[in-house]
Design an enzyme around this catalytic site. Structure first.
Site, PDB file in Angstrom:
ATOM      1  N   GLY A 239       0.708  -1.516  -0.110  1.00 15.76           N
ATOM      2  CA  GLY A 239      -0.248  -0.133  -0.007  1.00 15.76           C
ATOM      3  C   GLY A 239       1.004   1.214  -0.350  1.00 15.76           C
ATOM      4  O   GLY A 239       0.130   2.225  -0.181  1.00 15.76           O
ATOM      5  N   CYS A 344     -12.882   2.974 -28.449  1.00 14.35           N
ATOM      6  CA  CYS A 344     -14.347   4.105 -29.137  1.00 14.35           C
ATOM      7  C   CYS A 344     -14.500   3.891 -27.670  1.00 14.35           C
ATOM      8  O   CYS A 344     -16.213   3.312 -27.088  1.00 14.35           O
ATOM      9  CB  CYS A 344     -14.770   2.826 -29.802  1.00 14.35           C
ATOM     10  SG  CYS A 344     -14.281   2.309 -31.022  1.00 14.35           S
TER      11      CYS A 344
HETATM   12  N1  LLP Z   1      -0.869  -7.423  -0.694  1.00 20.71           N
HETATM   13  C1  LLP Z   1      -2.479  -7.316  -1.352  1.00 20.71           C
HETATM   14  C2  LLP Z   1      -3.600  -7.923  -0.145  1.00 20.71           C
HETATM   15  C3  LLP Z   1      -3.110  -6.327  -1.972  1.00 20.71           C
HETATM   16  O1  LLP Z   1      -4.375  -6.388  -1.878  1.00 20.71           O
HETATM   17  C4  LLP Z   1      -2.375  -5.072  -2.662  1.00 20.71           C
HETATM   18  C5  LLP Z   1      -2.893  -5.076  -3.797  1.00 20.71           C
HETATM   19  C6  LLP Z   1      -0.934  -5.102  -3.073  1.00 20.71           C
HETATM   20  C7  LLP Z   1      -0.279  -6.259  -1.376  1.00 20.71           C
HETATM   21  C8  LLP Z   1      -0.208  -4.417  -2.843  1.00 20.71           C
HETATM   22  O2  LLP Z   1      -0.707  -3.022  -2.920  1.00 20.71           O
HETATM   23  P1  LLP Z   1       0.511  -2.262  -3.191  1.00 20.71           P
HETATM   24  O3  LLP Z   1       1.800  -2.060  -2.242  1.00 20.71           O
HETATM   25  O4  LLP Z   1       0.795  -1.471  -4.935  1.00 20.71           O
HETATM   26  O5  LLP Z   1      -0.033  -0.319  -3.081  1.00 20.71           O
HETATM   27  N2  LLP Z   1      -5.260  -1.080  -9.344  1.00 20.71           N
HETATM   28  C9  LLP Z   1      -5.452  -0.321  -8.727  1.00 20.71           C
HETATM   29  C10 LLP Z   1      -4.584  -0.633  -7.286  1.00 20.71           C
HETATM   30  C11 LLP Z   1      -5.158  -2.189  -6.960  1.00 20.71           C
HETATM   31  C12 LLP Z   1      -4.199  -2.605  -5.738  1.00 20.71           C
HETATM   32  C13 LLP Z   1      -4.531  -3.697  -5.516  1.00 20.71           C
HETATM   33  N3  LLP Z   1      -3.653  -4.532  -4.295  1.00 20.71           N
HETATM   34  C14 LLP Z   1      -4.311   1.160  -9.198  1.00 20.71           C
HETATM   35  O6  LLP Z   1      -3.948   0.773  -9.801  1.00 20.71           O
HETATM   36  O7  LLP Z   1      -4.121   1.849  -8.304  1.00 20.71           O
END
Ligand code: LLP
Length: 422
Positions: A239, A344
């Site tokens: 996150g 589109c």
């Molecule tokens: N752990 C779990 C359980 C997760 O669901 C996620 C991301 C992460 C770790 C990694 O999160 P990060 O460090 O990358 O924030 N498509 C969206 C982001 C979706 C995140 C989904 N889960 C975007 O493009 O902003």
């Protein structure tokens, strides 16, 4: 630090000129900097060195094998969420004991596969899933390690689609239900609950939500301890936010200063699952300007990349900086434009009413910060071939995924004989 910079008016990725890469490999083109990738991983690892955590890179952010291999070689583990991601982890030789598996909807087949591969543990999202893992483990004559994913009900202050730790979200288990699961644990003899997991959202720029969540979870762990329940792991998820626009996200050091003292007190082995922090600013999407179109209301810069290549602006109205690959010999001055793709749909845009240096047909633009959730969320919508991906290491360039062909698009399709008059 990242390795995308202008030298003599040309945008470089490490020691390679981005404009030349676009000429050589065609566009749309994803370009990744190997050193930025590894540097971000090491930054987090070094900031948290007192904890000696297991950093499981979140494969969903970008699952290209070359990137996974680069990180695993530096000591990363992997956070997977599907049989496909587990397959990738196995393909690049990630030690199974460095793999954690999340997802609210694991299928029996996926669970069995992961048990057979002897991954470190599953992050479990419901009582029903825990019972299912127990049942499958019993059939396989195994005892499987799991961590309970807690939904700590904290506000991560991010986009609502990527908020995951509120009780209105589908993720995790509330504290009361988790306590009940622990009290029933002896009924489930083929699972061993060895840890807790939280992941409260994505693109979180402040440490306060982490502190709130960690405090709630450590209080819960203390309660378990009093009941004689000892754990081994605490997985604090991913996150960590990055800079897309003018955000001022916490640095790895600032994050560490806040959370390390709290985490150290638990005495547990700490696991993290960062995705975006590691790969987000390691990659760009390079696209070519096809047409300039002026309407009575607007000026559109129409490019050859579309929402199928990078869906973040369409899905979250996400901001991505857009830079020309060369700053000289372009039209003088700047103008307000919409940068849009060929698809589109009116949602097919990369920027709206954005002031950009004047560009002309044939110029290349770099859509910055596209390393995370760029290619991995891309699709074949409009029967578009997915982009080529290259990795730059100083002045060396490696194709890490070739552009799809039209044949690739139809390879798995069949026309029933009756439609062929057979
Ligand atoms: N752990 C779990 C359980 C997760 O669901 C996620 C991301 C992460 C770790 C990694 O999160 P990060 O460090 O990358 O924030 N498509 C969206 C982001 C979706 C995140 C989904 N889960 C975007 O493009 O902003």
């Amino acid at each position: 630090m990242h390795e995308f910079k202008y030298v003599n008016n040309q945008l470089y990725c490490e020691d390679a000129q981005v404009g030349e890469l676009a000429e050589e490999f065609g566009t749309p083109l994803y370009v990744y900097s190997y050193h930025t990738l590894v540097d971000h991983f090491m930054k987090l690892k070094n900031a948290l060195h007192r904890l000696d955590p297991l950093i499981c890179y979140s494969v969903k952010a970008n699952s290209n094998l070359a990137l996974l291999k680069a990180l695993v070689d530096k000591g990363a583990g992997l956070d997977v969420v599907s049989g496909g991601e587990l397959f990738r982890a196995q393909k690049i030789g990630c030690p199974a004991q460095r793999i954690v598996y999340a997802s609210v909807g694991k299928t029996d087949h996926e669970i069995e596969e992961a048990i057979n591969r002897r991954i470190l543990f599953f992050n479990v999202e419901s009582m029903a899933e825990l019972e299912n893992i127990n049942r499958i483990s019993a059939r396989l004559n195994r005892v499987t390690q799991v961590a309970i994913r807690i939904n700590p009900d904290v506000e991560p202050k991010t986009h609502k689609y990527i908020t995951t730790g509120k009780l209105t979200n589908k993720f995790g288990i509330d504290f009361n239900s988790a306590a009940r699961i622990f009290s029933l644990r002896n009924r489930l003899s083929n699972v061993k609950i060895t840890g807790l997991h939280i992941h409260i959202g994505s693109q979180i720029t402040e440490s306060a939500p982490y502190i709130a969540a960690i405090n709630k979870v450590t209080a819960f762990i203390a309660g378990l301890k009093k009941k004689g329940i000892e754990l081994e792991y605490l997985n604090i998820g991913g996150g960590l936010g990055i800079v897309y626009d003018r955000e001022k996200p916490q640095t790895a050091e600032q994050f560490a200063r806040k959370v390390v003292p709290l985490l150290e007190k638990t005495g547990l082995r700490i696991i993290l699952e960062p995705g975006r922090f590691i790969v987000g600013n390691s990659g760009i999407l390079v696209t070519k300007v096809l047409y300039i179109k002026s309407t009575p209301k607007k000026k559109f810069v129409i490019v050859d990349a579309g929402m199928n290549d990078l869906i973040r602006p369409a899905l979250y109205e996400a901001y991505h900086q857009i830079l020309p690959t060369r700053t000289k010999n372009q039209g003088s001055g700047s103008e307000k434009v919409d940068v849009v793709g060929p698809i589109c749909e009116s949602g097919d845009f990369f920027a709206k009413a954005r002031r950009l240096p004047k560009v002309k047909e044939g110029d290349y633009l770099a859509i910055m910060g596209s390393g995370a959730y760029g290619f991995s969320m891309s699709s074949n919508y409009n029967s578009r071939r997915r982009a080529e991906e290259v990795m730059v290491v100083k002045d060396k360039v490696f194709v890490i995924r070739k552009r799809e062909t039209h044949q690739d698009l139809i390879d798995n399709e069949t026309i029933p004989p009756f439609l062929l008059g057979l």
